[in-house]
Design an enzyme around this catalytic site. Structure first.
Site, PDB file in Angstrom:
ATOM      1  N   SER A  52       0.619  -1.100  -0.030  1.00  0.00           N
ATOM      2  CA  SER A  52      -0.005  -0.084  -0.020  1.00  0.00           C
ATOM      3  C   SER A  52       0.892   1.442   0.107  1.00  0.00           C
ATOM      4  O   SER A  52       1.810   1.229   0.963  1.00  0.00           O
ATOM      5  CB  SER A  52      -0.895  -0.064   1.253  1.00  0.00           C
ATOM      6  OG  SER A  52      -1.206   1.104   1.642  1.00  0.00           O
ATOM      7  N   GLY A  53       0.652   2.242  -0.963  1.00  0.00           N
ATOM      8  CA  GLY A  53       1.231   3.558  -0.969  1.00  0.00           C
ATOM      9  C   GLY A  53       0.999   4.164   0.369  1.00  0.00           C
ATOM     10  O   GLY A  53       1.956   4.743   1.061  1.00  0.00           O
ATOM     11  N   LEU A  54      -0.170   4.185   1.047  1.00  0.00           N
ATOM     12  CA  LEU A  54      -0.433   4.518   2.191  1.00  0.00           C
ATOM     13  C   LEU A  54       0.238   4.120   3.308  1.00  0.00           C
ATOM     14  O   LEU A  54       0.718   5.088   4.134  1.00  0.00           O
ATOM     15  CB  LEU A  54      -2.228   4.684   2.673  1.00  0.00           C
ATOM     16  CG  LEU A  54      -2.521   5.199   3.993  1.00  0.00           C
ATOM     17  CD1 LEU A  54      -2.549   6.753   3.934  1.00  0.00           C
ATOM     18  CD2 LEU A  54      -3.812   4.571   4.269  1.00  0.00           C
ATOM     19  N   ASP A  64       0.631  10.413   2.244  1.00  0.00           N
ATOM     20  CA  ASP A  64       0.644   9.664   1.032  1.00  0.00           C
ATOM     21  C   ASP A  64       0.573  10.396  -0.297  1.00  0.00           C
ATOM     22  O   ASP A  64      -0.688  10.575  -0.837  1.00  0.00           O
ATOM     23  CB  ASP A  64      -0.878   8.683   1.291  1.00  0.00           C
ATOM     24  CG  ASP A  64      -1.176   7.833   0.190  1.00  0.00           C
ATOM     25  OD1 ASP A  64      -0.137   7.531  -0.584  1.00  0.00           O
ATOM     26  OD2 ASP A  64      -2.308   7.378  -0.088  1.00  0.00           O
ATOM     27  N   ASP A  91       1.080  -1.141  -4.907  1.00  0.00           N
ATOM     28  CA  ASP A  91       0.401   0.191  -5.198  1.00  0.00           C
ATOM     29  C   ASP A  91       1.356   1.303  -5.817  1.00  0.00           C
ATOM     30  O   ASP A  91       1.760   2.114  -5.095  1.00  0.00           O
ATOM     31  CB  ASP A  91      -0.515   0.657  -3.916  1.00  0.00           C
ATOM     32  CG  ASP A  91      -1.188   2.076  -4.061  1.00  0.00           C
ATOM     33  OD1 ASP A  91      -1.324   2.600  -5.070  1.00  0.00           O
ATOM     34  OD2 ASP A  91      -1.378   2.462  -2.834  1.00  0.00           O
ATOM     35  N   ASP A  93       0.834   4.117  -7.325  1.00  0.00           N
ATOM     36  CA  ASP A  93       0.035   5.435  -7.409  1.00  0.00           C
ATOM     37  C   ASP A  93       0.014   5.844  -8.824  1.00  0.00           C
ATOM     38  O   ASP A  93      -0.692   5.251  -9.642  1.00  0.00           O
ATOM     39  CB  ASP A  93       0.897   6.564  -6.804  1.00  0.00           C
ATOM     40  CG  ASP A  93       1.223   6.075  -5.298  1.00  0.00           C
ATOM     41  OD1 ASP A  93       0.356   5.511  -4.564  1.00  0.00           O
ATOM     42  OD2 ASP A  93       2.241   6.660  -4.459  1.00  0.00           O
ATOM     43  N   GLU A 120      -2.963   4.169 -10.923  1.00  0.00           N
ATOM     44  CA  GLU A 120      -4.313   5.182 -10.781  1.00  0.00           C
ATOM     45  C   GLU A 120      -3.981   6.192 -11.776  1.00  0.00           C
ATOM     46  O   GLU A 120      -3.364   6.875 -11.917  1.00  0.00           O
ATOM     47  CB  GLU A 120      -4.662   5.353  -9.436  1.00  0.00           C
ATOM     48  CG  GLU A 120      -3.683   6.449  -8.843  1.00  0.00           C
ATOM     49  CD  GLU A 120      -3.796   6.491  -7.246  1.00  0.00           C
ATOM     50  OE1 GLU A 120      -3.625   5.562  -6.726  1.00  0.00           O
ATOM     51  OE2 GLU A 120      -4.211   7.412  -6.691  1.00  0.00           O
ATOM     52  N   LYS A 126       0.361  12.153  -6.541  1.00  0.00           N
ATOM     53  CA  LYS A 126      -1.018  11.835  -6.212  1.00  0.00           C
ATOM     54  C   LYS A 126      -1.296  12.279  -4.682  1.00  0.00           C
ATOM     55  O   LYS A 126      -0.418  12.596  -3.916  1.00  0.00           O
ATOM     56  CB  LYS A 126      -1.276  10.460  -6.242  1.00  0.00           C
ATOM     57  CG  LYS A 126      -0.493   9.474  -5.458  1.00  0.00           C
ATOM     58  CD  LYS A 126      -1.035   9.103  -4.156  1.00  0.00           C
ATOM     59  CE  LYS A 126      -2.500   9.065  -3.767  1.00  0.00           C
ATOM     60  NZ  LYS A 126      -2.767   7.568  -3.617  1.00  0.00           N
ATOM     61  N   ASN A 128      -4.051  11.050  -1.383  1.00  0.00           N
ATOM     62  CA  ASN A 128      -5.131   9.945  -1.131  1.00  0.00           C
ATOM     63  C   ASN A 128      -6.285  10.253  -1.440  1.00  0.00           C
ATOM     64  O   ASN A 128      -6.744  11.323  -1.470  1.00  0.00           O
ATOM     65  CB  ASN A 128      -4.833   9.773   0.409  1.00  0.00           C
ATOM     66  CG  ASN A 128      -5.440   8.564   0.874  1.00  0.00           C
ATOM     67  OD1 ASN A 128      -6.831   8.754   1.071  1.00  0.00           O
ATOM     68  ND2 ASN A 128      -4.810   7.425   0.968  1.00  0.00           N
ATOM     69  N   SER A 129      -7.059   9.119  -1.744  1.00  0.00           N
ATOM     70  CA  SER A 129      -8.219   9.394  -2.524  1.00  0.00           C
ATOM     71  C   SER A 129      -9.204   9.757  -1.522  1.00  0.00           C
ATOM     72  O   SER A 129     -10.464  10.238  -2.049  1.00  0.00           O
ATOM     73  CB  SER A 129      -8.714   7.891  -2.829  1.00  0.00           C
ATOM     74  OG  SER A 129      -7.939   7.518  -3.841  1.00  0.00           O
ATOM     75  N   ARG A 165      -6.046   1.367 -12.111  1.00  0.00           N
ATOM     76  CA  ARG A 165      -7.361   1.720 -11.133  1.00  0.00           C
ATOM     77  C   ARG A 165      -8.025   2.992 -11.638  1.00  0.00           C
ATOM     78  O   ARG A 165      -7.271   4.289 -11.944  1.00  0.00           O
ATOM     79  CB  ARG A 165      -6.346   2.040  -9.791  1.00  0.00           C
ATOM     80  CG  ARG A 165      -7.187   2.800  -8.636  1.00  0.00           C
ATOM     81  CD  ARG A 165      -6.352   2.543  -7.410  1.00  0.00           C
ATOM     82  NE  ARG A 165      -6.763   3.723  -6.464  1.00  0.00           N
ATOM     83  CZ  ARG A 165      -6.025   3.895  -5.318  1.00  0.00           C
ATOM     84  NH1 ARG A 165      -5.438   2.969  -4.894  1.00  0.00           N
ATOM     85  NH2 ARG A 165      -6.704   4.871  -4.325  1.00  0.00           N
ATOM     86  N   HIS A 196     -12.281   2.116  -7.515  1.00  0.00           N
ATOM     87  CA  HIS A 196     -12.403   2.775  -6.381  1.00  0.00           C
ATOM     88  C   HIS A 196     -13.702   3.556  -5.825  1.00  0.00           C
ATOM     89  O   HIS A 196     -14.141   4.231  -6.946  1.00  0.00           O
ATOM     90  CB  HIS A 196     -11.068   3.351  -6.086  1.00  0.00           C
ATOM     91  CG  HIS A 196     -10.640   3.471  -4.697  1.00  0.00           C
ATOM     92  ND1 HIS A 196     -10.999   2.588  -3.715  1.00  0.00           N
ATOM     93  CD2 HIS A 196      -9.584   4.226  -3.946  1.00  0.00           C
ATOM     94  CE1 HIS A 196     -10.449   2.906  -2.491  1.00  0.00           C
ATOM     95  NE2 HIS A 196      -9.505   4.005  -2.655  1.00  0.00           N
TER      96      HIS A 196
HETATM   97  C1  SPV Z   1      -3.527   2.487  -0.585  1.00  0.00           C
HETATM   98  O1  SPV Z   1      -3.539   1.354   0.177  1.00  0.00           O
HETATM   99  O2  SPV Z   1      -2.580   3.362  -0.334  1.00  0.00           O
HETATM  100  C2  SPV Z   1      -4.599   2.805  -1.167  1.00  0.00           C
HETATM  101  C3  SPV Z   1      -6.102   2.185  -1.153  1.00  0.00           C
HETATM  102  O3  SPV Z   1      -4.337   3.283  -2.536  1.00  0.00           O
HETATM  103  S1  SPV Z   1      -6.792   3.354  -0.173  1.00  0.00           S
HETATM  104  O4  SPV Z   1      -5.894   4.113   0.801  1.00  0.00           O
HETATM  105  O5  SPV Z   1      -7.890   2.863   0.439  1.00  0.00           O
HETATM  106  O6  SPV Z   1      -7.374   4.433  -1.360  1.00  0.00           O
HETATM  107 MG    MG Z   2      -2.405   4.306  -2.284  1.00  0.00          MG
END
Ligand code: SPV
Ligand code: MG
Length: 263
Positions: A52-54, A64, A91, A93, A120, A126, A128-129, A165, A196
């Protein structure tokens, strides 16, 4: 040179990831963010890891938002890959730049036995979503398709997977934009699409799944609609669920709990 029999029996990591994506069963992969968390995910019986990027950003203590460089991410992936036998899906990004960055990323990931990368359709750097989604501009479709193609052209291992993504719902667009993008990315060669959503119910992803109708493997990240029974996803024909940040949250909570006792 002696041949290790275990190597003969176990398919390579990219083949394992492809098998998970193609499996008729609903599959689950779990987040990890460093060597020890990756090892724990494997020991718990998961068949794959979401890098995971986060979570990787958080364990470095940064946002992130591509504050950690892509080579720092790749260095961490090497530790994770060396200590595990299950596939890692990065991930990635937005691919850390343009199509040339994507080509170099794929090359370096393959060298470290990473099974695939998810990119994505947003802009670098990027965000975070779940932060100001509506204010996040999406990538130009053609430019993003070029990144997918560049990645596919540069992979040496035929089973290495590139997942596209779609952030259309996150950025406030509707189903038709999400589908338009998914179809373009599918045609550009993506091995699967990740749709997502930031809703607390799975409505958007279920509508998408119905219209997508199995054109390619479909992946979801139920971070906000986590309370949905997984049977709902199974019935919708979802291929893979990513539990995206459980390990980092669990470790932070455990550290905070133990440190309070020392005060
Ligand atoms: C991550 O895990 O970094 C993601 C998923 O991109 S989320 O944070 O849920 O968008
Ligand atoms: Mg991410």
């Amino acid at each position: 040179m002696a041949i290790n029999k275990a190597d003969l029996k176990t398919p390579g990591k990219s083949t394992q990831l492809r098998q998970l994506l193609m499996s008729p069963k609903l599959e689950f992969i779990m987040e990890a963010h460093n060597g020890i968390s990756a090892r724990i995910v494997e020991q718990a019986g998961f068949k794959g890891i979401w890098a995971s990027g986060l979570a990787m950003s958080a364990q470095f203590g940064v946002r992130d938002s591509n504050e950690a460089s892509w080579t720092q991410v790749v260095d961490m992936l090497e530790f994770m890959s060396d200590i595990t036998h299950i596939p890692i899906l990065l991930d990635g990004d937005t691919g850390y730049g343009n199509f040339n960055n994507m080509r170099r990323l794929v090359k370096k990931l393959e060298q470290r036995k990473i099974a695939g990368v998810c990119i994505e359709d947003k802009q670098f750097p990027k965000l975070n979503s779940f932060i100001d989604g509506e204010r996040q501009p999406l990538a130009d479709i053609n430019e993003f398709c070029g990144k997918i193609k560049a990645g596919k052209d540069s992979q040496q291992d035929p089973d290495f997977c590139i997942i596209a993504r779609i952030e259309a719902f996150i950025a406030g667009w509707g189903l038709s934009e999400a589908l338009r993008r998914a179809e373009a990315y599918h045609k550009a060669g993506a091995d699967g699409v990740l749709i997502h959503s930031k809703l607390s119910r799975p409505n958007e992803i279920l509508e998408f799944a119905k219209e997508w109708a199995g054109r390619s493997p479909l992946i979801i990240v139920p971070t906000t609609y986590y309370s949905t029974p997984t049977e709902v996803f199974r019935r919708a024909g979802i291929s893979m669920v990513i539990w995206a940040n459980q390990m980092i949250r669990a470790s932070v909570a455990a550290m905070e709990k133990i440190i309070r006792r020392q005060c």
